[in-house]
Write a protein that holds these residues in place. Structure first.
Motif, PDB file in Angstrom:
ATOM      1  N   PRO A 131      48.563  95.009   8.852  1.00 46.83           N
ATOM      2  CA  PRO A 131      48.128  96.266   8.244  1.00 46.83           C
ATOM      3  C   PRO A 131      46.749  96.723   8.696  1.00 46.83           C
ATOM      4  O   PRO A 131      46.394  97.865   8.518  1.00 46.83           O
ATOM      5  N   THR A 132      45.959  95.817   9.271  1.00 52.67           N
ATOM      6  CA  THR A 132      44.590  96.200   9.598  1.00 52.67           C
ATOM      7  C   THR A 132      44.494  96.988  10.891  1.00 52.67           C
ATOM      8  O   THR A 132      43.492  97.637  11.140  1.00 52.67           O
ATOM      9  N   LEU A 133      45.514  96.929  11.745  1.00 49.03           N
ATOM     10  CA  LEU A 133      45.468  97.609  13.041  1.00 49.03           C
ATOM     11  C   LEU A 133      44.139  97.290  13.724  1.00 49.03           C
ATOM     12  O   LEU A 133      43.329  98.152  14.012  1.00 49.03           O
ATOM     13  N   TYR A 134      43.942  96.010  14.003  1.00 50.69           N
ATOM     14  CA  TYR A 134      42.668  95.514  14.524  1.00 50.69           C
ATOM     15  C   TYR A 134      42.764  95.370  16.035  1.00 50.69           C
ATOM     16  O   TYR A 134      43.571  94.599  16.540  1.00 50.69           O
ATOM     17  N   PHE A 135      41.930  96.105  16.781  1.00 50.70           N
ATOM     18  CA  PHE A 135      41.985  96.076  18.239  1.00 50.70           C
ATOM     19  C   PHE A 135      40.621  95.770  18.860  1.00 50.70           C
ATOM     20  O   PHE A 135      40.431  95.975  20.052  1.00 50.70           O
ATOM     21  N   ARG A 136      39.677  95.287  18.081  1.00 53.94           N
ATOM     22  CA  ARG A 136      38.316  95.113  18.599  1.00 53.94           C
ATOM     23  C   ARG A 136      38.262  94.094  19.736  1.00 53.94           C
ATOM     24  O   ARG A 136      37.575  94.326  20.742  1.00 53.94           O
ATOM     25  N   ASP A 137      38.960  92.977  19.598  1.00 48.80           N
ATOM     26  CA  ASP A 137      38.917  91.963  20.652  1.00 48.80           C
ATOM     27  C   ASP A 137      39.480  92.517  21.958  1.00 48.80           C
ATOM     28  O   ASP A 137      38.908  92.313  23.034  1.00 48.80           O
ATOM     29  N   ALA A 138      40.607  93.221  21.856  1.00 48.49           N
ATOM     30  CA  ALA A 138      41.213  93.809  23.054  1.00 48.49           C
ATOM     31  C   ALA A 138      40.285  94.852  23.664  1.00 48.49           C
ATOM     32  O   ALA A 138      40.157  94.954  24.892  1.00 48.49           O
ATOM     33  N   MET A 139      39.621  95.626  22.808  1.00 49.31           N
ATOM     34  CA  MET A 139      38.705  96.660  23.302  1.00 49.31           C
ATOM     35  C   MET A 139      37.528  96.046  24.044  1.00 49.31           C
ATOM     36  O   MET A 139      37.157  96.494  25.135  1.00 49.31           O
ATOM     37  N   LEU A 140      36.924  94.993  23.477  1.00 45.70           N
ATOM     38  CA  LEU A 140      35.760  94.383  24.116  1.00 45.70           C
ATOM     39  C   LEU A 140      36.123  93.743  25.457  1.00 45.70           C
ATOM     40  O   LEU A 140      35.350  93.813  26.419  1.00 45.70           O
ATOM     41  N   ASN A 141      37.290  93.128  25.525  1.00 46.15           N
ATOM     42  CA  ASN A 141      37.743  92.565  26.799  1.00 46.15           C
ATOM     43  C   ASN A 141      37.918  93.664  27.842  1.00 46.15           C
ATOM     44  O   ASN A 141      37.501  93.522  28.998  1.00 46.15           O
ATOM     45  N   TRP A 142      38.541  94.752  27.425  1.00 43.51           N
ATOM     46  CA  TRP A 142      38.759  95.887  28.322  1.00 43.51           C
ATOM     47  C   TRP A 142      37.433  96.497  28.753  1.00 43.51           C
ATOM     48  O   TRP A 142      37.229  96.801  29.928  1.00 43.51           O
ATOM     49  N   PHE A 143      36.511  96.660  27.813  1.00 43.81           N
ATOM     50  CA  PHE A 143      35.214  97.259  28.132  1.00 43.81           C
ATOM     51  C   PHE A 143      34.450  96.388  29.123  1.00 43.81           C
ATOM     52  O   PHE A 143      33.914  96.888  30.120  1.00 43.81           O
ATOM     53  N   ALA A 144      34.379  95.087  28.857  1.00 48.08           N
ATOM     54  CA  ALA A 144      33.621  94.187  29.736  1.00 48.08           C
ATOM     55  C   ALA A 144      34.226  94.133  31.131  1.00 48.08           C
ATOM     56  O   ALA A 144      33.497  94.001  32.124  1.00 48.08           O
ATOM     57  N   ASP A 145      35.532  94.252  31.224  1.00 49.73           N
ATOM     58  CA  ASP A 145      36.196  94.202  32.530  1.00 49.73           C
ATOM     59  C   ASP A 145      35.984  95.482  33.331  1.00 49.73           C
ATOM     60  O   ASP A 145      35.861  95.447  34.561  1.00 49.73           O
ATOM     61  N   ASN A 146      35.934  96.628  32.638  1.00 53.41           N
ATOM     62  CA  ASN A 146      35.991  97.909  33.334  1.00 53.41           C
ATOM     63  C   ASN A 146      34.724  98.755  33.271  1.00 53.41           C
ATOM     64  O   ASN A 146      34.537  99.641  34.117  1.00 53.41           O
ATOM     65  N   LEU A 147      33.858  98.537  32.267  1.00 55.05           N
ATOM     66  CA  LEU A 147      32.710  99.426  32.034  1.00 55.05           C
ATOM     67  C   LEU A 147      33.171 100.878  32.193  1.00 55.05           C
ATOM     68  O   LEU A 147      32.764 101.593  33.113  1.00 55.05           O
ATOM     69  N   PRO A 148      34.020 101.352  31.281  1.00 54.43           N
ATOM     70  CA  PRO A 148      34.754 102.612  31.470  1.00 54.43           C
ATOM     71  C   PRO A 148      33.890 103.858  31.434  1.00 54.43           C
ATOM     72  O   PRO A 148      32.863 103.916  30.760  1.00 54.43           O
ATOM     73  N   LYS A 149      34.344 104.862  32.156  1.00 52.31           N
ATOM     74  CA  LYS A 149      33.761 106.199  32.136  1.00 52.31           C
ATOM     75  C   LYS A 149      34.878 107.207  31.889  1.00 52.31           C
ATOM     76  O   LYS A 149      36.048 106.904  32.082  1.00 52.31           O
ATOM     77  N   ALA A 150      34.504 108.415  31.480  1.00 50.61           N
ATOM     78  CA  ALA A 150      35.490 109.460  31.219  1.00 50.61           C
ATOM     79  C   ALA A 150      35.811 110.198  32.514  1.00 50.61           C
ATOM     80  O   ALA A 150      35.695 111.418  32.611  1.00 50.61           O
ATOM     81  N   ASP A 151      36.218 109.434  33.521  1.00 51.64           N
ATOM     82  CA  ASP A 151      36.450 110.008  34.851  1.00 51.64           C
ATOM     83  C   ASP A 151      37.927 110.108  35.213  1.00 51.64           C
ATOM     84  O   ASP A 151      38.268 110.348  36.364  1.00 51.64           O
ATOM     85  N   GLY A 152      38.797 109.885  34.236  1.00 52.43           N
ATOM     86  CA  GLY A 152      40.228 110.019  34.483  1.00 52.43           C
ATOM     87  C   GLY A 152      40.926 108.741  34.882  1.00 52.43           C
ATOM     88  O   GLY A 152      42.149 108.732  35.037  1.00 52.43           O
ATOM     89  N   THR A 153      40.180 107.638  35.037  1.00 51.86           N
ATOM     90  CA  THR A 153      40.821 106.383  35.419  1.00 51.86           C
ATOM     91  C   THR A 153      41.528 105.722  34.245  1.00 51.86           C
ATOM     92  O   THR A 153      42.345 104.843  34.435  1.00 51.86           O
ATOM     93  N   GLU A 154      41.202 106.133  33.041  1.00 53.20           N
ATOM     94  CA  GLU A 154      41.869 105.637  31.833  1.00 53.20           C
ATOM     95  C   GLU A 154      42.287 106.842  30.991  1.00 53.20           C
ATOM     96  O   GLU A 154      41.666 107.902  31.060  1.00 53.20           O
TER      97      GLU A 154
END
Length: 364
Positions: A131-154
């Motif tokens: 019920p918590t819909l918890y995605f923080r761990d997945a988000m941090l892994n994704w962020f550290a791997d990609n250092l995302p920007k709003a450039d259309g790659t995601e």
């Protein structure tokens, strides 16, 4: 209602409604819709800025019932506002109303009447993501791997160009505090209110970078902190990531945490080499013997030599002779010039010449 649990609009009922007027046309126009959605897993993003009562509930219910759900896509790549909206929908599902209940706004009408109602027992329902819909761990892994920007790659939905430029790392992922928004979304009298998000929270930031240090190493965490520091002036000058929601005092508190507050952690991370990096580095140092590696003394000898290299040639030779006697260095009988060159190649230039090094070898 006498049996509230049986009154929730079922997933099959939501699918049937989506194929009827006046919902069918809207359904076909949804962003990224998969033609097999009604029979298969969901494939469109919820736009929390423009809620669609029927389809948002349909997407959530389908996602929560299907282990193949692409949560990264469904949540606009772990966007905290999208996650809060999903939490709201989960705790406030569409429920068939008693016909005697007075009609209000925001109802689904199909012979019967349905409206959102808080349903607390869903906290205990056994769904894959809970019920918590918890995605923080997945988000941090994704962020550290990609250092995302709003450039259309995601598939990141940046609806306001003033929120972030396309050439800046999306720092809000590791600084936003959505807790108050999450709490309200799950409450009995709750609602979805993205204005409650704090853009830059030093506690969230500290938790983010220390977690990344644990999962991706201190070197990556230190790199992220330094890149963030480099962007900070641009963020405050251009008022990016909704920083204008904060007071001058709050902004200064975060700045102190980012700069002075991070110095302690940077010192730790900079001094750390991962086990893999250390072993690879040691293997390149030709003066170490097999015995040194077999006894697990390579790191200790390397550390002693590195420290001695900063002092005198005589002091370095004392360390070398000590480890020669332990059979940790294979330098006995080796030409002084070869020893000197091996040390310089590994540790960098010494504060004295090769001649000084050779003369020091003869001193007892």
């Amino acid at each position: 209602m006498n049996n509230e649990k049986t009154q929730i609009v079922s997933l099959n009922e939501l699918k049937e409604l989506a194929q009827k007027e006046p919902y069918k046309k809207d359904f076909e126009n949804l962003r990224g819709i998969d033609k097999t959605f009604l029979e298969d897993c969901p494939a469109f993003q919820i736009n929390w800025r423009h809620p669609r009562l029927l389809f948002d509930h349909l997407m959530l219910e389908q996602s929560m019932s299907d282990y193949r759900s692409n949560w990264k896509f469904n949540t606009n790549v772990y966007n905290v506002r999208s996650i809060a909206y999903l939490r709201y929908l989960w705790y406030h599902p569409l429920v068939w109303l008693d016909p005697k209940e007075e009609l209000r706004n925001n109802h689904i009408i199909e012979g019967r009447v349905a409206a959102e109602r808080y349903t607390g027992y869903r906290e205990n329902d056994n769904f894959r993501y809970g019920p918590t819909l918890y995605f923080r761990d997945a988000m941090l892994n994704w962020f550290a791997d990609n250092l995302p920007k709003a450039d259309g790659t995601e598939p990141i939905m940046i609806l306001n160009y003033k929120f972030a430029t396309i050439d800046i790392i999306l720092w809000h992922y590791i600084t936003e505090n959505p807790d108050e928004m999450y709490d309200l979304a799950c409450a009995a009298n709750g609602k979805f209110d993205p204005s409650l998000v704090v853009p830059f929270d030093q506690r969230i930031f500290l938790d983010s970078v220390t977690t990344i240090a644990q999962t991706h190493g201190g070197k990556r965490a230190a790199e992220i902190v330094r890149l963030f520091r480099k962007d900070w002036k641009r963020i405050t000058t251009m008022k990016l990531f909704d920083i204008n929601k904060m007071s001058a005092e709050q902004i200064e508190e975060f700045r102190v945490a980012l700069f002075e507050g991070m110095d302690y952690y940077l010192e730790q991370w900079d001094s750390e080499l991962s086990a893999e990096e250390q072993e690879t580095s040691d293997a390149r140092f030709s003066l170490l013997t097999d015995e040194c590696y077999e006894e697990g003394k390579a790191n200790k000898v390397i550390s002693e030599l590195r420290t001695a290299c900063k002092g005198t040639a005589v002091g370095l030779w004392k360390v070398i002779r000590t480890n020669e006697a332990l059979d940790y260095l294979g330098t006995q009988g080796m030409q002084t010039s070869k020893i000197y060159r091996a040390i310089v190649d590994y540790f960098g230039e010494l504060p004295y010449t090769e001649r000084n090094f050779r003369d020091a070898r003869d001193k007892k």
